[in-house]
Scaffold this active site. Structure first.
Site, PDB file in Angstrom:
ATOM      1  CE  LYS A  58      -2.242   1.961   4.814  1.00  0.00           C
ATOM      2  NZ  LYS A  58      -1.439   0.810   5.221  1.00  0.00           N
ATOM      3  CB  SER A  63      -0.950   0.025   1.200  1.00  0.00           C
ATOM      4  OG  SER A  63      -0.264   0.331   2.385  1.00  0.00           O
TER       5      SER A  63
END
Length: 229
Positions: free
Chosen positions: A188, A150
């Protein structure tokens, strides 16, 4: 001689790598230079390569090696570093090439998800040698193995080892280790939106997660990347 925009781009890439350990995306370069499209960034990068300031590495999307810096950016004594675009190139042991520097051993505290969060792991499974220059503060540091894709557009691939500086605070745009509801850990980009925290992926296949701030605990900020083959 570099044009103003060429110098701005080279300076922006260099500063972001020094701050984050990974370079900005093409979109971030475009915004920083106030250009309308990424094609302008491609032209500037080509010009910098032709003038010998950077070198693009084969078979790696937007992987760039800074060869030198002009004197206006403190080029005297500059040591080449490999920096990453979408997919960073690296030496067999390190994602940053830093010559004549001491190495420190950091514990690898398990795996961190760059994708769907996985259960947090806090026991050292092994250690990894890290260049001393990567540790830019006196705060404790640790390493985590990345699982998932991701964050590929930030130059972080499945299987990479990320170097993390321990901290419980973050600025918007930082890449962080986030602990969600006390048991799920994920890597993230951090954004604060009022009383909510957005955890952004760097891959369009993954949605941004927006959570109440009391469900997200910052455990560290990315400062470096190590890749082995």
């Amino acid at each position: 001689m570099l044009t103003k925009k060429q110098l701005e781009l080279l300076s922006f890439i260099n500063k972001r790598v020094q701050r984050d350990g990974v370079p900005p995306s093409f979109d971030e370069m475009k915004e920083a230079l106030d250009l309308r499209s990424k094609s302008g960034i491609h032209r500037l990068i080509t010009a910098l390569e032709e003038r010998g300031f950077i070198r693009r590495l084969a078979h790696r999307a937007r992987a760039i090696e800074i060869v030198k810096l002009p004197e206006t950016l403190g080029g005297t004594g500059f040591q080449p570093r490999v920096i990453e675009g979408d997919k960073p190139e690296a030496t067999p042991a390190l994602a940053m090439q830093i010559e004549k520097t001491h190495a420190l051993e950091l514990p690898v505290l398990g795996r961190i998800a760059a994708g769907v969060p996985i259960e947090a792991i806090s026991e050292a499974s092994r250690s990894v040698a890290v260049p001393g220059q990567m540790l830019t503060s006196k705060d404790p540091h640790y390493a985590l193995e990345v699982k998932g894709d991701s964050m590929i557009d930030a130059g972080i691939n499945d299987g990479d080892v990320v170097v993390i500086r321990e901290t419980n605070t973050a600025d918007n745009g930082d890449i962080i280790v986030a602990l969600i509801e006390g048991y799920e850990a994920t890597l993230k980009r951090f954004r604060r939106k009022g009383n909510m925290i957005a955890l952004e992926a760097a891959n369009p296949a993954y949605e941004t997660r927006v959570l109440p701030q009391n469900q997200v605990k910052v455990q560290g900020r990315l400062v470096g990347l190590i890749r082995t083959y």
